[in-house]
Design a protein around this motif. Structure first.
Motif, PDB file in Angstrom:
ATOM      1  N   ARG A 229       0.847  -1.188   0.000  1.00  0.00           N
ATOM      2  CA  ARG A 229       0.000   0.000   0.000  1.00  0.00           C
ATOM      3  C   ARG A 229       0.880   1.235   0.000  1.00  0.00           C
ATOM      4  N   GLU A 230       0.271   2.391  -0.229  1.00  0.00           N
ATOM      5  CA  GLU A 230       1.013   3.642  -0.343  1.00  0.00           C
ATOM      6  C   GLU A 230       1.517   4.115   1.022  1.00  0.00           C
ATOM      7  N   LYS A 231       2.508   5.015   0.983  1.00  0.00           N
ATOM      8  CA  LYS A 231       3.014   5.597   2.227  1.00  0.00           C
ATOM      9  C   LYS A 231       1.905   6.260   3.024  1.00  0.00           C
ATOM     10  N   SER A 232       0.987   6.891   2.316  1.00  0.00           N
ATOM     11  CA  SER A 232      -0.084   7.633   2.976  1.00  0.00           C
ATOM     12  C   SER A 232      -1.160   6.732   3.549  1.00  0.00           C
ATOM     13  N   GLY A 233      -1.057   5.433   3.269  1.00  0.00           N
ATOM     14  CA  GLY A 233      -2.045   4.496   3.772  1.00  0.00           C
ATOM     15  C   GLY A 233      -2.963   4.022   2.665  1.00  0.00           C
ATOM     16  N   GLY A 234      -4.232   3.874   2.974  1.00  0.00           N
ATOM     17  CA  GLY A 234      -5.187   3.421   1.973  1.00  0.00           C
ATOM     18  C   GLY A 234      -5.314   1.916   1.943  1.00  0.00           C
ATOM     19  N   ASP A 235      -5.966   1.433   0.894  1.00  0.00           N
ATOM     20  CA  ASP A 235      -6.263   0.009   0.775  1.00  0.00           C
ATOM     21  C   ASP A 235      -5.025  -0.785   0.370  1.00  0.00           C
ATOM     22  N   TRP A 236      -5.044  -2.044   0.751  1.00  0.00           N
ATOM     23  CA  TRP A 236      -3.987  -2.965   0.348  1.00  0.00           C
ATOM     24  C   TRP A 236      -4.244  -3.473  -1.064  1.00  0.00           C
ATOM     25  N   GLN A 237      -3.159  -3.638  -1.826  1.00  0.00           N
ATOM     26  CA  GLN A 237      -3.234  -4.164  -3.175  1.00  0.00           C
ATOM     27  C   GLN A 237      -2.351  -5.405  -3.278  1.00  0.00           C
ATOM     28  N   ALA A 238      -2.905  -6.466  -3.856  1.00  0.00           N
ATOM     29  CA  ALA A 238      -2.111  -7.677  -4.048  1.00  0.00           C
ATOM     30  C   ALA A 238      -1.000  -7.404  -5.053  1.00  0.00           C
ATOM     31  N   LEU A 239       0.187  -7.910  -4.756  1.00  0.00           N
ATOM     32  CA  LEU A 239       1.346  -7.711  -5.631  1.00  0.00           C
ATOM     33  C   LEU A 239       1.447  -8.905  -6.574  1.00  0.00           C
ATOM     34  N   ASN A 240       1.218  -8.653  -7.843  1.00  0.00           N
ATOM     35  CA  ASN A 240       1.276  -9.713  -8.851  1.00  0.00           C
ATOM     36  C   ASN A 240       2.718  -9.915  -9.276  1.00  0.00           C
ATOM     37  N   LEU A 241       3.261 -11.099  -8.975  1.00  0.00           N
ATOM     38  CA  LEU A 241       4.650 -11.394  -9.326  1.00  0.00           C
ATOM     39  C   LEU A 241       4.769 -12.172 -10.633  1.00  0.00           C
ATOM     40  N   ALA A 242       3.737 -12.100 -11.447  1.00  0.00           N
ATOM     41  CA  ALA A 242       3.766 -12.638 -12.812  1.00  0.00           C
ATOM     42  C   ALA A 242       4.175 -14.105 -12.858  1.00  0.00           C
TER      43      ALA A 242
END
Length: 653
Positions: A229-242
Motif C-alpha cells: 500500500r502507499e506511504k499515505s495508507g489506503g487500501d492494500w493491493q495484491a502484488l502480482n509477481l507474474a
C-alpha cells in the motif's frame, strides 16, 4: 524491588563462581547448569543508557545503566512467576518490555501480549498493552484499555517521541485471524488502529519513516501472498509477481530508496536466499544465496533500519554483505579482525551509528559483550554471559559432513575433549529436538561441553527433517522418523568409526524431546552400536501423540501429526520404542518432567511399562514440577549428575 536491586548491585561488583571440591581437574557440574548471567544488551538511541537482562533469582530482570558511569538507574522486575521478556528502546530514556510467565509445564515462558513501559529512571511506569487493561505492581500505574490479543512491537518509531507501532494477533474464534497494526502512545497506552491485514496471519514491514507498507502471509505456509500500500495508507493491493514461484517469503527491510524491500525466499523448496523486490517494477533480484543452507540471520539495524549483513552457517558461521563498503559492513569487518577466532555480531547501535554493542562468542567462549565507540575507535569490555567459564578449559567443536546410505549429504558437529588425540575416543551421540524446524549450530553448548570436560566426544547431527537447509530437506524427514532420520544419525557414527575417531565399543546416545525418541529408536535399530541410551522428556509411543499432549489438543496439531507421521497404526507402532523393546540391548536412563504437556508423562509411562514387561534394565528420574525442559538450576544440576553417573557406568571415560 529493594532486594532485587541490592542483589544486582552485589553481583555487578563481584561475580562468584560455584566450584566443586570433588573434582579439581574438571569444571564443576554447576558451571554448566547455571544460566547466563547477562544477555540482550542494548544501547539507547542517543547512547545515554545501556540495558541488560540479568537473572539474579532465576527470573529475568531488566537493568538500566548509565552508559558512561555504568551506575544502575533502575531495575524492572515482575512479581510472582512473571518475568521480563523481549524489550525495546522506544526513545532515549524509555523502554517497552514484554511481560511473560514461567510455567513448569511449558518448554518456553508463556506470553500473552502484555507490554509495559517505563522510563530509564523508573518513572512513568505504565501497563500499555494487554488483556488486563491494568497492572497491580505500583501505585503510579494507571489503567489502560484492554486489548484482547497477543501483541508484539512492530516498530519503535524512535524518531517519534511519543508513539510506537505494535502488531496484534486477536483472540477470536478463528485460530488464524487477521492481524492488526496499532499506533500506541508510549506513555498513556492510548492506541489508534492503523491497518488490518488483507490476509490471515500476515506479517508487516514498515519503511524508514514508519509507514506500514508491505504485508505477507500464506494460507498453506508455503505459497506467499504479498500485499502493498502507499506511504499515505489506503487500501492494500495484491502484488502480482507474474507467475514467479517463490515460497517461504519473509520480510526484512526497505532499501535506502524506499522503493524496494529485502526479502528471504525459496525457489522450488531449496535453501532460502536474500532477494530485493522492487515494489514498482515487480522485479526480483538475487542479492545472496548459499547453495546448501538458508541464512541464519539477516542483520538489520533497529535504529537506522539498514540491512547490513547476511549470516549463514553450513559449518562455521560466516558473513556476506549487501554493501561491503557501507559504514556498518566496514565496522563489522574490522571488529572481526580485532577479535580473531570469535563470531562477532553487531547487536545494537545508537541512532547515529557511532556507538555499538558487540557480542562475541565461539565454541569455547559462551559469549562476551563489548561497547565500541567509533569516534575514539575504542572497544571496551562490558559483560561475560558466563563469567565463571574458562574458555581455555572448554573443548573445540568442529564441523563434520558425510554421505548417508541413500546419498544425502548430512552436516553436523563434533566436540572433541581437550588434550586428546582424535583417535579411539568414547562418544556420546546427541540428536536435537524437533525434528522439523530446529537444527544444531556451531557454538558453545553446555551439554556438549560438560560431557567433553569428562573426556567424552560428542556428535550432533543435522539429520533430514532439520530446519535451515530448505523445505525439501525438511520435508525429506516427514514420515521418516523411525527409519531414515535414524539412519542419518547412525551413519554419522559409522563415519566416525571408519575414520578411527571413535571407539566402536564405547558409544552411548542421548537426547531430549525428539532427541529422546531418537536415542531409543536408534538403539533399537542398531542394538550392538550403543552401550546405553538416555531419553529426556522424550516421545516413545507415536500413536499416543495423537491422543495426549498440547499438540494433539489443536486441530492444527492433528493436521501436523498426520502430515509428518502418517496415520498407519501399524507403521506408527513399528516406529515406536514402546512397542519394540524386544529389539533393544542398551540399558536406559529416562528423565522426564511431571508437568510436561508437549511430551506428557504418559509417554514416559508407556516406555517404562514396556521396559518392565520385558524386564529390561532402566533407571527413571522424575522431576515432578518441571515441564518440557528444566528451568531450575538445581534440577539441571541433578539431571547432569544423573547423566554423568549413568555414562560412567557404561562407558570407559
Amino acid at each position: 524491588m529493594g532486594k532485587i536491586m541490592q542483589f544486582i548491585v552485589v553481583i555487578a561488583l563481584c561475580v562468584v563462581s560455584f566450584m566443586s571440591d570433588a573434582n579439581q581437574s574438571a569444571p564443576a557440574v554447576d558451571d554448566f547448569s547455571r544460566s547466563s548471567e547477562y544477555s540482550q544488551v542494548k544501547i539507547s538511541p542517543n547512547g545515554s543508557y545501556l540495558a541488560v537482562i540479568m537473572q539474579p533469582e532465576g527470573k529475568k530482570v531488566l537493568v538500566i545503566l548509565d552508559a558512561k558511569k555504568f551506575t544502575i538507574h533502575h531495575a524492572i522486575n515482575f512479581e510472582s512467576n512473571a518475568q521480563v521478556g523481549a524489550y525495546h528502546w522506544v526513545r532515549d530514556d524509555r523502554v517497552v518490555v514484554a511481560k511473560e510467565y514461567l510455567r513448569g509445564w511449558q518448554d518456553h515462558p508463556e506470553y500473552y501480549g502484555e507490554l509495559y513501559g517505563v522510563n530509564a529512571d523508573g518513572s512513568k511506569a505504565k501497563y500499555l498493552v494487554g488483556y488486563l487493561g491494568e497492572m497491580q505492581t505500583g501505585s503510579r500505574i494507571k489503567k489502560a484499555t484492554p486489548l484482547y490479543g497477543t501483541s508484539y512491537l512492530l516498530d519503535p518509531l524512535i524518531h517519534d517521541e511519543d508513539k510506537m507501532l505494535i502488531v496484534t494477533y486477536p483472540w477470536t474464534s478463528s485460530s488464524e485471524p487477521h492481524t492488526v497494526v496499532y499506533e500506541v502512545d508510549i506513555f498513556s497506552g492510548k492506541r489508534r488502529k492503523v491497518t488490518r491485514s488483507p490476509s490471515r496471519m500476515a506479517n508487516f514491514l514498515t519503511d524508514h519513516e514508519g509507514n506500514v507498507r508491505v504485508a505477507v502471509s500464506s494460507d498453506d505456509y508455503i505459497k506467499p501472498t504479498i500485499h502493498i500500500r502507499e506511504k499515505s495508507g489506503g487500501d492494500w493491493q495484491a502484488l502480482n509477481l507474474a507467475g514467479l514461484t517463490y515460497s517461504d517469503v519473509e520480510l526484512h527491510a526497505f532499501d535506502s530508496s524506499g522503493d524496494a524491500v529485502y526479502i528471504t525466499a525459496s525457489i522450488s523448496g531449496e535453501a532460502q536466499g536474500l532477494y530485493k523486490l522492487n515494489l514498482k517494477t515487480r522485479a526480483i533480484d538475487l542479492i545472496h544465496k548459499e547453495e546448501k543452507v538458508s541464512p541464519k540471520q539477516i542483520w538489520v539495524d533497529e535504529a537506522s533500519k539498514e540491512l547490513f549483513a547476511i549470516e549463514t552457517e553450513l559449518g562455521y558461521p560466516t558473513y556476506a554483505f549487501v554493501d561491503g563498503q557501507s559504514d556498518k559492513s566496514m565496522r563489522l569487518k574490522s571488529l572481526i579482525s580485532a577479535l580473531p577466532g570469535e563470531q562477532v555480531q553487531l547487536v545494537s547501535s545508537t541512532e547515529d551509528g557511532d556507538t555499538n554493542i558487540i557480542y562475541a562468542s565461539n565454541d569455547r567462549n559462551p559469549g562476551q559483550y563489548y561497547l565500541f565507540d567509533a569516534k575514539s575507535n575504542n572497544l571496551r569490555f562490558l559483560f561475560a554471559s558466563r563469567s565463571w567459564i574458562d574458555a581455555e578449559q572448554m573443548a573445540q567443536t568442529k564441523p563434520v559432513s558425510y554421505t548417508s546410505r541413500d546419498g544425502l549429504t548430512i552436516y553436523g558437529y563434533l566436540t572433541v575433549p581437550n588434550n586428546t588425540i582424535e583417535k579411539n575416543l568414547p562418544l556420546v551421540v546427541m540428536p536435537h529436538g524437533g525434528p522439523h524446524g530446529p537444527r544444531d549450530w556451531w557454538g558453545f553448548d553446555p551439554d556438549a561441553q560438560l560431557l567433553a570436560s569428562r573426556g567424552l566426544a560428542v556428535l550432533k547431527v543435522n539429520f533430514r527433517g532439520s530446519g535451515g537447509f530448505g523445505r525439501n530437506f525438511e520435508h525429506a524427514g516427514h514420515r521418516k522418523w523411525g527409519a531414515e532420520i535414524q539412519f542419518d544419525i547412525i551413519d554419522g557414527v559409522k563415519y566416525l568409526v571408519e575414520q578411527g575417531t571413535v571407539n566402536k565399543n564405547n558409544i552411548c546416545i542421548m537426547g531430549a524431546s525428539f532427541g529422546g525418541y531418537s536415542a531409543l529408536q536408534s538403539a533399537i535399530l542398531e542394538p550392538d552400536m550403543f552401550k546405553c541410551a538416555i531419553g529426556v522428556v522424550g516421545v516413545y509411543d507415536l500413536p499416543l501423540m495423537f491422543k495426549e499432549g498440547d499438540v494433539a489438543e489443536r486441530d492444527s496439531g492433528q493436521r501436523y501429526l498426520q502430515n509428518v507421521l502418517g496415520t498407519d497404526e501399524a507403521q506408527l507402532k513399528a516406529f515406536s520404542p514402546s512397542y519394540n523393546i524386544d529389539k533393544l540391548k542398551a540399558p536406559v536412563l529416562i528423565v522426564h518432567g511431571g508437568e510436561d504437556q508437549r511430551a506428557p508423562i504418559e509417554q514416559a509411562e508407556s516406555l517404562i511399562a514396556a521396559l518392565k514387561k520385558a524386564k529390561h534394565p532402566y533407571i527413571y528420574e522424575l522431576l515432578e514440577d518441571e515441564g518440557h525442559g528444566f528451568y531450575k538450576q538445581e534440577h539441571r544440576t541433578r539431571y547432569y549428575q544423573k547423566v554423568l553417573t549413568f555414562l560412567d557406568q557404561h562407558l570407559t571415560m
